[in-house]
Design an enzyme around this catalytic site. Structure first.
Site, mmCIF file in Angstrom:
data_model
loop_
_atom_site.group_PDB
_atom_site.id
_atom_site.type_symbol
_atom_site.label_atom_id
_atom_site.label_comp_id
_atom_site.label_asym_id
_atom_site.label_seq_id
_atom_site.Cartn_x
_atom_site.Cartn_y
_atom_site.Cartn_z
ATOM 1 N N PRO A 125 0.831 -1.241 -0.063
ATOM 2 C CA PRO A 125 0.112 0.063 -0.076
ATOM 3 C C PRO A 125 0.822 1.366 0.096
ATOM 4 O O PRO A 125 0.793 2.021 0.835
ATOM 5 C CB PRO A 125 -0.824 -0.122 1.337
ATOM 6 N N CYS A 126 1.485 1.554 -0.860
ATOM 7 C CA CYS A 126 2.346 3.006 -1.175
ATOM 8 C C CYS A 126 1.224 3.899 -1.093
ATOM 9 O O CYS A 126 1.938 5.026 -0.914
ATOM 10 C CB CYS A 126 3.055 2.835 -2.228
ATOM 11 N N HIS A 127 0.142 3.857 -1.371
ATOM 12 C CA HIS A 127 -0.908 4.830 -1.548
ATOM 13 C C HIS A 127 -1.028 5.538 -0.163
ATOM 14 O O HIS A 127 -1.672 6.486 0.024
ATOM 15 C CB HIS A 127 -2.182 4.559 -1.931
#
Length: 165
Positions: A125-127
């Site tokens: 989850p780089c968001h």
């Protein structure tokens, strides 16, 4: 390696699998994504578990992914990507906080560069990484996709006071 397309509320996602492990999830127009010819044969469903779990995520019924991953990157990139998995659903962290978490305080820019090369969007989850002020910063799928994912997860208060994981 094989790949397929999976529908999402933001357009078709390209799912790339290698020997039964998820290697990539690319957005339409994903910055830095390889050409489709480099993704192997296109099949009906490259990794059914990934297709199902992504659909559940977008439906709001899945908060964590349980998929075999194949991360291809430098040791530093893989360390950053592993740390990203520790930022919980609906939470955010700053690049500096993640740099400190991996024992590299002061390496926020390097963390940003590694995050920008994360090929397994959403699942890793780089968001959930935001700027030091809580502002949205770049995202390979575009800032609007990042905003959509954070709102889907209930992290709507983007800015100071954003929930941190």
């Amino acid at each position: 390696m094989i790949h397929s397309l999976a529908e999402s509320p933001l357009g078709p996602l390209t799912i790339v699998s290698h020997e039964g492990r998820l290697r990539a999830v690319y957005w339409p127009g994903h910055r830095g994504a390889p050409a489709p010819s480099a993704l192997g044969e296109r099949v009906e469903d490259a990794l059914p578990a990934a297709t199902r779990q992504l659909a559940e995520y977008f439906e709001g019924t899945r908060r964590e992914f349980d998929l075999p991953l194949e991360t291809v990157g430098t040791p530093f990139q893989r360390t950053v990507w592993k740390a990203l998995e520790g930022i919980g659903y609906g939470r955010t962290a700053t690049y500096g906080e993640l740099a400190s978490a991996i024992g590299r305080p002061g390496a926020a820019r390097a963390v940003g560069a590694a995050t920008g090369r994360n090929p397994i969007s959403i699942v890793i989850p780089c968001h959930r990484l935001v700027g030091a002020s809580g502002s949205l910063t770049g995202y390979a799928g575009g800032v609007e996709c990042k905003r959509f994912l954070l709102r889907l997860e209930g992290a709507e208060a983007i800015g100071p006071g954003t929930p941190r994981g």
